[in-house]
Design a protein around this motif. Structure first.
Motif, PDB file in Angstrom:
ATOM      1  N   SER A   2      -2.691  -5.305  63.609  1.00  0.00           N
ATOM      2  CA  SER A   2      -1.352  -4.796  63.947  1.00  0.00           C
ATOM      3  C   SER A   2      -1.120  -4.091  65.076  1.00  0.00           C
ATOM      4  CB  SER A   2      -0.260  -4.055  62.856  1.00  0.00           C
ATOM      5  OG  SER A   2       1.223  -3.620  63.329  1.00  0.00           O
ATOM      6  N   PRO A   3      -0.249  -4.492  66.027  1.00  0.00           N
ATOM      7  CA  PRO A   3       0.286  -3.432  67.508  1.00  0.00           C
ATOM      8  C   PRO A   3       0.239  -2.130  66.982  1.00  0.00           C
ATOM      9  CG  PRO A   3       1.102  -6.062  67.456  1.00  0.00           C
ATOM     10  CD  PRO A   3       0.238  -5.729  66.391  1.00  0.00           C
ATOM     11  N   ALA A   4       1.449  -2.464  66.040  1.00  0.00           N
ATOM     12  CA  ALA A   4       1.402  -0.123  65.649  1.00  0.00           C
ATOM     13  C   ALA A   4       0.766  -0.222  65.198  1.00  0.00           C
ATOM     14  CB  ALA A   4       3.149  -1.327  64.358  1.00  0.00           C
ATOM     15  N   GLY A   5      -0.602  -0.149  64.816  1.00  0.00           N
ATOM     16  CA  GLY A   5      -1.651   1.031  63.908  1.00  0.00           C
ATOM     17  C   GLY A   5      -1.774   0.382  62.797  1.00  0.00           C
ATOM     18  N   GLY A   6      -1.490  -0.656  62.192  1.00  0.00           N
ATOM     19  CA  GLY A   6      -1.235  -0.870  61.383  1.00  0.00           C
ATOM     20  C   GLY A   6      -2.146  -1.493  60.326  1.00  0.00           C
ATOM     21  N   PRO A   7      -2.097  -2.738  59.963  1.00  0.00           N
ATOM     22  CA  PRO A   7      -2.931  -2.908  58.556  1.00  0.00           C
ATOM     23  C   PRO A   7      -4.062  -3.632  59.892  1.00  0.00           C
ATOM     24  CG  PRO A   7      -0.735  -4.315  58.112  1.00  0.00           C
ATOM     25  CD  PRO A   7      -0.800  -3.002  59.449  1.00  0.00           C
ATOM     26  N   ILE A   8      -5.507  -4.006  58.985  1.00  0.00           N
ATOM     27  CA  ILE A   8      -6.626  -5.296  59.816  1.00  0.00           C
ATOM     28  C   ILE A   8      -6.738  -5.949  58.619  1.00  0.00           C
ATOM     29  CG2 ILE A   8      -9.062  -4.928  60.183  1.00  0.00           C
ATOM     30  CD1 ILE A   8      -8.904  -2.076  61.500  1.00  0.00           C
ATOM     31  N   VAL A   9      -6.478  -7.051  58.952  1.00  0.00           N
ATOM     32  CA  VAL A   9      -6.376  -8.188  58.206  1.00  0.00           C
ATOM     33  C   VAL A   9      -7.222  -9.576  58.511  1.00  0.00           C
ATOM     34  CG1 VAL A   9      -4.779 -10.567  57.219  1.00  0.00           C
ATOM     35  CG2 VAL A   9      -3.910  -7.802  58.051  1.00  0.00           C
ATOM     36  N   PHE A  10      -7.784  -9.953  57.407  1.00  0.00           N
ATOM     37  CA  PHE A  10      -9.196 -10.463  57.304  1.00  0.00           C
ATOM     38  C   PHE A  10      -8.290 -12.001  56.541  1.00  0.00           C
ATOM     39  CE2 PHE A  10     -11.197  -7.612  59.507  1.00  0.00           C
ATOM     40  CZ  PHE A  10     -12.761  -7.856  60.263  1.00  0.00           C
ATOM     41  N   ARG A  11      -9.236 -12.692  57.048  1.00  0.00           N
ATOM     42  CA  ARG A  11      -9.508 -14.078  55.947  1.00  0.00           C
ATOM     43  C   ARG A  11     -10.547 -14.308  56.457  1.00  0.00           C
ATOM     44  NH1 ARG A  11      -8.376 -20.140  59.304  1.00  0.00           N
ATOM     45  NH2 ARG A  11      -9.296 -19.235  59.962  1.00  0.00           N
ATOM     46  N   ASP A  12     -10.618 -14.123  54.600  1.00  0.00           N
ATOM     47  CA  ASP A  12     -11.573 -14.433  53.675  1.00  0.00           C
ATOM     48  C   ASP A  12     -12.152 -15.689  53.784  1.00  0.00           C
ATOM     49  OD1 ASP A  12     -14.168 -13.904  52.665  1.00  0.00           O
ATOM     50  OD2 ASP A  12     -13.659 -12.403  50.890  1.00  0.00           O
ATOM     51  N   GLY A  13     -12.781 -16.944  54.516  1.00  0.00           N
ATOM     52  CA  GLY A  13     -12.906 -17.746  53.835  1.00  0.00           C
ATOM     53  C   GLY A  13     -12.784 -19.029  54.252  1.00  0.00           C
ATOM     54  N   THR A  14     -11.531 -19.334  53.527  1.00  0.00           N
ATOM     55  CA  THR A  14     -10.302 -20.335  54.635  1.00  0.00           C
ATOM     56  C   THR A  14      -9.338 -20.529  53.643  1.00  0.00           C
ATOM     57  OG1 THR A  14     -10.759 -22.936  53.493  1.00  0.00           O
ATOM     58  CG2 THR A  14     -11.361 -21.792  55.639  1.00  0.00           C
ATOM     59  N   ASP A  15      -9.691 -19.656  51.723  1.00  0.00           N
ATOM     60  CA  ASP A  15      -7.904 -19.211  51.070  1.00  0.00           C
ATOM     61  C   ASP A  15      -7.951 -18.072  50.617  1.00  0.00           C
ATOM     62  OD1 ASP A  15     -10.455 -18.776  49.527  1.00  0.00           O
ATOM     63  OD2 ASP A  15     -10.872 -20.716  48.296  1.00  0.00           O
ATOM     64  N   ARG A  16      -7.925 -17.396  51.328  1.00  0.00           N
ATOM     65  CA  ARG A  16      -7.418 -15.264  51.076  1.00  0.00           C
ATOM     66  C   ARG A  16      -7.575 -14.739  52.627  1.00  0.00           C
ATOM     67  NH1 ARG A  16     -11.664 -10.963  48.869  1.00  0.00           N
ATOM     68  NH2 ARG A  16     -10.443  -9.761  47.292  1.00  0.00           N
ATOM     69  N   ILE A  17      -6.867 -13.922  52.816  1.00  0.00           N
ATOM     70  CA  ILE A  17      -6.195 -13.668  53.072  1.00  0.00           C
ATOM     71  C   ILE A  17      -6.060 -11.744  52.603  1.00  0.00           C
ATOM     72  CG2 ILE A  17      -4.513 -12.386  55.739  1.00  0.00           C
ATOM     73  CD1 ILE A  17      -4.221 -15.350  56.261  1.00  0.00           C
ATOM     74  N   VAL A  18      -6.601 -10.874  53.156  1.00  0.00           N
ATOM     75  CA  VAL A  18      -6.777  -9.712  52.858  1.00  0.00           C
ATOM     76  C   VAL A  18      -6.473  -8.021  54.053  1.00  0.00           C
ATOM     77  CG1 VAL A  18      -8.565 -10.183  51.160  1.00  0.00           C
ATOM     78  CG2 VAL A  18      -9.321  -9.451  53.094  1.00  0.00           C
ATOM     79  N   ASN A  19      -5.817  -7.469  52.928  1.00  0.00           N
ATOM     80  CA  ASN A  19      -5.387  -5.843  54.357  1.00  0.00           C
ATOM     81  C   ASN A  19      -6.975  -5.513  54.360  1.00  0.00           C
ATOM     82  OD1 ASN A  19      -4.543  -3.563  55.633  1.00  0.00           O
ATOM     83  ND2 ASN A  19      -3.415  -3.421  53.730  1.00  0.00           N
TER      84      ASN A  19
END
Length: 573
Positions: free
Chosen positions: A356-373
């Motif tokens: 996040s540009p506002a210093g919020g979440p770091i988000v990852f795509r796990d494989g191709t079928d899941r996105i996590v904070n």
């Protein structure tokens, strides 16, 4: 006819030569060859003085003369008056040169007359001008690249009147050769206030005739946001406000633009007035290399204006990479440890990430079928589904990815929202990237017909959550096999392409045309086997990861190695 032809060709040669000299003045005389990708252009104003028809000119010479005069009108003090001299009197009064501009690949020339046509025994002839249109410009200055350029025939009917040949039928608009377009029309970003924050300015690139570009820019600001930014931006000008003039004057060696508007402007608040002046100053400063001050007038009264604290789109923070299972900061030409409590190793198969540009979440795509904070307590699932696009996290902390066919999925602090704009129907989203100010989004989608890049406005509710997308613009229509788009300038996208054989390419394309190239998208050279692309509205430039984990950074077109064994890269956003 020879004399008329020489006059037209001479004018074009003067323009082309002057433009070349302007460019050469900025070419370094030593050091490596460098190909720039900057989000802007050097603006050079060059005037052409077209010549009217000469007695006795044959039909082909009349069309050639008309085409040259029409092109020159955008910089000529006589504007379109000379071009109208080649038309019959009634057509001269109805022809609308500003209805459309067709940017053509080659210089348009009429075919030779059929040898069987006897000009002495006929009073009417028809000539066809063949040209390949690569882009169009509408009456508001909006530029659109043509996805499938085709050779088209433009018909001119000529009649003999008073013993001289004149054009009696033709299409509205003008044909401008691509190599002259940037010299005739000036790329100008208009700035509109965001609907949610009047001090956040949202750019919209237009192209105006160089002779009248300041007045045209103000007129279009007064006209309000274009359709694709309606509901996303707002106008601060009172209804009915009209332009008197927008003239440059010099005071104590400083150039100032005096903008004289009608008396309605006097009814706005001091804060609105300050933002209006900032909008105009930002618009006039485009390509000037300096801030251009603005004096505002309401009728004959000069208005007092205070400085406004406005912001232009820009990426907040430096790029990040994943290397050896850790997040690291790209600082200058090195990688530094990024202080975070998030543990990347908690993500099973990291294939993309966003911060996040506002210093919020770091988000990852796990494989191709899941996105996590990725929180300090471990991964928290945000989205689950097949073939999710790499995430984008906007300035409001909202995470974006793809949905089912024709859909986007977004999630902020509340529940997940699905957006289904009509223009995305039947297409599968493969890339999504929100602009730094949070008002625009670039989307790459695919269908059996191929990939397309769209840019649309984001309509938000009072809590800054997305509720819908506006009508979209098609960007980089001639670029095929796009798989990813990232913002690399205020109105520029960096595109990663990969053809059916697996060969990759990196392009830059403009939302409203690419300012530094006369509008057309262009491919960057010196790259091969690109696996990942990152870009931001920042001087840090475009970053790529090539096959084998080589991180390279771009400095005015020169690609330099930066780090090895890098898995992923992203700018905030």
């Amino acid at each position: 006819m020879r004399r008329a032809l020489r006059a037209v060709v001479g004018a074009v040669v003067v323009l082309a030569t002057a433009g070349s000299l302007g460019a050469c003045a900025q070419i370094p005389m030593s050091g490596p060859v460098r190909e720039g990708t900057a989000d802007g252009e050097t603006q050079v104003d060059i005037a052409m003085l077209p010549q009217g028809p000469i007695l006795g000119t044959d039909p082909r010479g009349i069309v050639i003369g008309f085409l040259g005069a029409a092109v020159a009108a955008s910089t000529s003090p006589k504007e379109f008056e000379t071009a109208r001299e080649f038309l019959t009197e009634d057509v001269a009064g109805t022809w609308d040169p500003e209805a459309a501009v067709r940017v053509v690949r080659e210089s348009p020339l009429p075919r030779q007359l059929d040898p069987e046509v006897d000009l002495e025994s006929t009073d009417t002839v028809e000539l066809v001008v063949h040209a390949t249109t690569i882009a169009t410009l509408d009456s508001a200055g909006s530029y659109t690249e043509v996805g499938d350029p085709r050779d088209l025939g433009y018909r001119f009917t000529l009649v003999r009147t008073g013993g001289e040949w004149r054009i009696s039928a033709l299409d509205d608009g003008v044909l401008v050769p691509a190599n002259l377009f940037a010299n005739q029309y000036r790329a100008t970003r208009l700035y509109f206030s965001a609907a949610t924050d009047s001090r956040s300015l949202v750019p919209d690139l237009r192209w105006f005739p160089r002779r009248t570009w300041r007045a045209d820019a103000v007129q279009q600001l007064l006209a309000g946001p274009p359709e694709w930014l309606q509901g996303v931006t707002q106008t601060l000008f009172p209804d009915g406000t009209q332009l008197g003039s927008a003239a440059v004057r010099e005071t104590d060696g400083v150039e100032t633009v005096a903008v004289r508007l009608s008396e309605q402007l006097g009814t706005v608040t001091g804060q609105q007035r300050a933002v209006i002046a900032a909008q105009l100053s930002a618009t006039f400063s485009e390509g000037a290399g300096r801030t251009v001050p603005v004096d505002l007038y309401s009728g004959t009264n000069r208005l007092a204006v205070t400085a406004a604290d406005v912001s232009l789109p820009g990426t907040a923070g430096q790029a990040l990479v994943v290397q050896d299972g850790e997040l690291k900061l790209v600082s200058g030409g090195t990688l530094e440890t990024y202080e975070t409590t998030a543990d990347v190793s908690a993500v099973g198969d990291p294939t993309a990430f966003a911060v996040s540009p506002a210093g919020g979440p770091i988000v990852f795509r796990d494989g191709t079928d899941r996105i996590v904070n990725l929180t300090a307590d471990g991964p928290v699932e945000l989205f689950e589904g097949p073939n999710l696009a790499a995430p984008s996290v906007d300035t409001f902390g909202v995470t974006w990815t793809s949905g089912g066919t024709g859909a986007l999925r977004v999630r902020g602090a509340g529940d997940e929202v699905t957006l289904k704009p009509e223009w995305l129907a039947g297409r599968r989203v493969i890339s999504v990237s929100v602009a730094p100010e949070g008002a625009r989004v670039a989307i790459v989608s695919e269908a059996p017909s191929g990939t397309q890049v769209h840019v649309a406005g984001i309509v938000r509710d009072d809590g800054d959550s997305p509720v819908s997308l506006t009508r979209a613009l098609v960007v980089a229509a001639p670029v095929h096999h796009v798989e990813e788009a990232r913002w690399s300038g205020m109105t520029t996208l960096a595109l990663l392409t990969r053809d059916t054989g697996g060969t990759s390419g990196v392009w830059t394309a403009g939302v409203g045309g690419l300012a530094g190239t006369g509008g057309v998208a262009r491919q960057l050279t010196g790259l091969s086997d690109v696996e990942h692309l990152a870009a931001g509205v920042t001087e840090q430039g475009i970053l790529v990861i090539t096959d084998g984990g080589h991180l390279e950074h771009e400095e005015v077109g020169v690609w330099q190695p930066l780090a090895e064994d890098v898995d992923l890269v992203a700018y905030p956003g």
